[in-house]
Design a protein around this motif. Structure first.
Motif, mmCIF file in Angstrom:
data_model
loop_
_atom_site.group_PDB
_atom_site.id
_atom_site.type_symbol
_atom_site.label_atom_id
_atom_site.label_comp_id
_atom_site.label_asym_id
_atom_site.label_seq_id
_atom_site.Cartn_x
_atom_site.Cartn_y
_atom_site.Cartn_z
ATOM 1 N N GLU A 272 0.840 -1.193 0.000
ATOM 2 C CA GLU A 272 0.000 0.000 0.000
ATOM 3 C C GLU A 272 0.878 1.247 0.000
ATOM 4 O O GLU A 272 1.713 1.434 0.884
ATOM 5 N N HIS A 273 0.659 2.098 -0.990
ATOM 6 C CA HIS A 273 1.486 3.302 -1.140
ATOM 7 C C HIS A 273 1.282 4.267 0.018
ATOM 8 O O HIS A 273 0.155 4.594 0.401
ATOM 9 N N ASP A 274 2.396 4.693 0.615
ATOM 10 C CA ASP A 274 2.452 5.777 1.595
ATOM 11 C C ASP A 274 1.765 5.444 2.927
ATOM 12 O O ASP A 274 1.472 6.352 3.708
ATOM 13 N N LEU A 275 1.541 4.151 3.210
ATOM 14 C CA LEU A 275 0.981 3.788 4.505
ATOM 15 C C LEU A 275 2.104 3.404 5.465
ATOM 16 O O LEU A 275 3.176 2.968 5.055
ATOM 17 N N ILE A 276 1.827 3.569 6.769
ATOM 18 C CA ILE A 276 2.860 3.407 7.778
ATOM 19 C C ILE A 276 2.956 1.961 8.259
ATOM 20 O O ILE A 276 2.186 1.086 7.851
ATOM 21 N N HIS A 277 3.886 1.743 9.154
ATOM 22 C CA HIS A 277 4.187 0.417 9.691
ATOM 23 C C HIS A 277 2.947 -0.228 10.321
ATOM 24 O O HIS A 277 2.206 0.429 11.061
ATOM 25 N N VAL A 278 2.749 -1.488 10.016
ATOM 26 C CA VAL A 278 1.608 -2.297 10.491
ATOM 27 C C VAL A 278 0.289 -1.526 10.435
ATOM 28 O O VAL A 278 -0.510 -1.565 11.376
ATOM 29 N N TYR A 279 0.045 -0.882 9.312
ATOM 30 C CA TYR A 279 -1.180 -0.110 9.155
ATOM 31 C C TYR A 279 -2.426 -0.973 9.355
ATOM 32 O O TYR A 279 -3.481 -0.482 9.754
ATOM 33 N N GLY A 280 -2.298 -2.276 9.093
ATOM 34 C CA GLY A 280 -3.440 -3.165 9.212
ATOM 35 C C GLY A 280 -3.934 -3.364 10.630
ATOM 36 O O GLY A 280 -5.042 -3.873 10.839
ATOM 37 N N LEU A 281 -3.141 -2.949 11.626
ATOM 38 C CA LEU A 281 -3.554 -3.066 13.031
ATOM 39 C C LEU A 281 -4.031 -1.746 13.612
ATOM 40 O O LEU A 281 -4.455 -1.693 14.771
ATOM 41 N N LEU A 282 -3.979 -0.662 12.833
ATOM 42 C CA LEU A 282 -4.397 0.632 13.352
ATOM 43 C C LEU A 282 -5.896 0.641 13.621
ATOM 44 O O LEU A 282 -6.676 0.085 12.844
ATOM 45 N N PRO A 283 -6.330 1.277 14.693
ATOM 46 C CA PRO A 283 -7.772 1.354 14.967
ATOM 47 C C PRO A 283 -8.444 2.473 14.181
ATOM 48 O O PRO A 283 -7.849 3.529 13.950
ATOM 49 N N PHE A 284 -9.670 2.201 13.734
ATOM 50 C CA PHE A 284 -10.563 3.255 13.232
ATOM 51 C C PHE A 284 -10.083 3.935 11.954
ATOM 52 O O PHE A 284 -10.373 5.107 11.722
ATOM 53 N N VAL A 285 -9.331 3.234 11.109
ATOM 54 C CA VAL A 285 -8.935 3.826 9.836
ATOM 55 C C VAL A 285 -9.408 2.908 8.702
ATOM 56 O O VAL A 285 -9.418 1.677 8.850
ATOM 57 N N PRO A 286 -9.812 3.492 7.579
ATOM 58 C CA PRO A 286 -10.329 2.660 6.477
ATOM 59 C C PRO A 286 -9.293 1.702 5.916
ATOM 60 O O PRO A 286 -9.642 0.607 5.461
ATOM 61 N N GLU A 287 -8.018 2.081 5.962
ATOM 62 C CA GLU A 287 -6.981 1.198 5.437
ATOM 63 C C GLU A 287 -6.896 -0.106 6.231
ATOM 64 O O GLU A 287 -6.664 -1.175 5.662
ATOM 65 N N SER A 288 -7.070 -0.025 7.558
ATOM 66 C CA SER A 288 -7.009 -1.243 8.361
ATOM 67 C C SER A 288 -8.245 -2.106 8.136
ATOM 68 O O SER A 288 -8.158 -3.343 8.155
ATOM 69 N N ARG A 289 -9.404 -1.478 7.910
ATOM 70 C CA ARG A 289 -10.607 -2.259 7.597
ATOM 71 C C ARG A 289 -10.425 -3.021 6.285
ATOM 72 O O ARG A 289 -10.821 -4.184 6.170
ATOM 73 N N ARG A 290 -9.817 -2.364 5.309
ATOM 74 C CA ARG A 290 -9.556 -3.033 4.030
ATOM 75 C C ARG A 290 -8.591 -4.198 4.229
ATOM 76 O O ARG A 290 -8.808 -5.290 3.699
ATOM 77 N N ALA A 291 -7.529 -3.965 4.988
ATOM 78 C CA ALA A 291 -6.551 -5.029 5.227
ATOM 79 C C ALA A 291 -7.190 -6.198 5.971
ATOM 80 O O ALA A 291 -6.902 -7.365 5.678
ATOM 81 N N PHE A 292 -8.056 -5.894 6.938
ATOM 82 C CA PHE A 292 -8.716 -6.955 7.703
ATOM 83 C C PHE A 292 -9.554 -7.833 6.780
ATOM 84 O O PHE A 292 -9.513 -9.061 6.858
ATOM 85 N N ALA A 293 -10.313 -7.200 5.896
ATOM 86 C CA ALA A 293 -11.125 -7.974 4.956
ATOM 87 C C ALA A 293 -10.259 -8.817 4.048
ATOM 88 O O ALA A 293 -10.627 -9.964 3.717
ATOM 89 N N GLN A 294 -9.102 -8.305 3.644
ATOM 90 C CA GLN A 294 -8.197 -9.076 2.793
ATOM 91 C C GLN A 294 -7.655 -10.303 3.541
ATOM 92 O O GLN A 294 -7.575 -11.404 2.973
ATOM 93 N N VAL A 295 -7.291 -10.126 4.791
ATOM 94 C CA VAL A 295 -6.753 -11.234 5.577
ATOM 95 C C VAL A 295 -7.841 -12.292 5.817
ATOM 96 O O VAL A 295 -7.596 -13.497 5.679
ATOM 97 N N VAL A 296 -9.039 -11.849 6.174
ATOM 98 C CA VAL A 296 -10.136 -12.789 6.418
ATOM 99 C C VAL A 296 -10.444 -13.588 5.150
ATOM 100 O O VAL A 296 -10.599 -14.813 5.193
#
Length: 300
Positions: A272-296
């Protein structure tokens, strides 16, 4: 383009935590050792809504504590074996528990979360074999294991998968890594130094110090148990790696992706362009929701 919430967290969290690079290694080692002496190593559950109501907990001794979380309202059909990050020197964080329990709910799993001994007082030698044996035991249970981790824990999860393969043990069904720290030699040093200039959370000096603490010796930095990205990657479980490019570790993640392709390892890469470290664990951000759906979707 990153969301405003993502960029707000990227700016605020380092300020709140007073994040900065180390001044000198001995002072940093002394600071971390003093901090370790103050830690409450009980499982931090306050960031997980309704935890006590929804989960039964057990602490199993595998040479160090290992938390087993069993859902109360459903029967688990598999196990999420989650290895936490934190530069090998920080304990389980509340957001690790929050993420692991959410993922376990989504894929119908219990959670097993080892609380492995931390650097600099300990090295990889003090936990690796126990992690491999414990993961293999759970892999032999119904439904097997999804082996997962973030940052240092993502690298640890990969090193455990390698040892399980090499020892002929039952493998994980899936491997999930959020921004894994999988090359402690920093063989991508030029790219990593360039990333250091844009990463608001991680720092190159600490990266070098913590890597050596965990390895225990410069001679061990390249071992597969320490830098699994440099190992033979053939024959590993199908895997997913997720990382952003505003991350000090992203050059190492790209190295892992290249070496996986060369080895014929089934590794799905999400960059993911310009996202920070372990963005997939961040709370309350759309990028982490997208990552969660991808992992599931990957792990189901």
């Amino acid at each position: 383009m990153p969301s405003r919430r993502h960029d707000l967290l990227a700016t605020l969290v380092p300020k709140v935590r007073k994040s900065r690079d180390l001044d000198n290694e001995p002072a940093e080692r002394a600071r971390v050792e003093r901090w370790h002496g103050t830690l409450d190593r009980s499982l931090p559950t306050r960031a997980t809504p309704g935890f006590a109501r929804r989960w039964d907990t057990e602490v199993v001794d595998i040479g160090f504590p290992c938390h087993v979380l069993t859902p109360r309202r459903r029967r688990p059909t598999r196990t999420l074996y989650y290895v936490h990050g934190g530069g090998f020197m920080a304990p389980i964080d509340g957001f690790h528990v929050r993420y692991a329990t959410r993922l376990a709910d989504a894929i119908g799993a219990r959670v097993v979360m080892p609380d492995y001994p931390l650097a600099p007082e300990h090295t990889w030698k003090d936990s690796h074999d126990a992690l491999v044996d414990d993961a293999a035991r759970w892999a032999g249970e119904e439904g097997g294991i999804v082996l997962a981790g973030d940052s240092a824990g993502g690298g640890l999860a990969l090193s455990v998968a390698l040892s399980m393969r090499d020892r002929g043990l039952t493998p994980a069904t899936h491997l999930v890594m959020h921004a894994p720290w999988a090359d402690l030699t920093t063989s991508t040093i030029e790219e990593t130094r360039a990333a250091d200039a844009i990463d608001p959370w991680l720092f190159f000096g600490k990266l070098q110090a913590y890597a050596l603490w965990w390895a225990g010796s410069p001679d061990d930095l390249g071992r597969p148990e320490v830098s699994p990205a440099l190992a033979d990657l053939a024959g590993l479980p199908r895997a997913m790696v997720l990382y952003g490019t505003r991350d000090l570790l992203h050059p190492g993640c790209r190295l892992l992706v290249r070496r996986a392709a060369e080895a014929g390892w089934d590794l799905t890469a999400v960059e993911e362009h310009d996202l920070i470290h372990v963005y997939g664990l961040l709370p309350f951000v759309p990028e982490s929701r997208r990552a969660f759906a991808q992992v599931v979707g990957f792990a189901r």
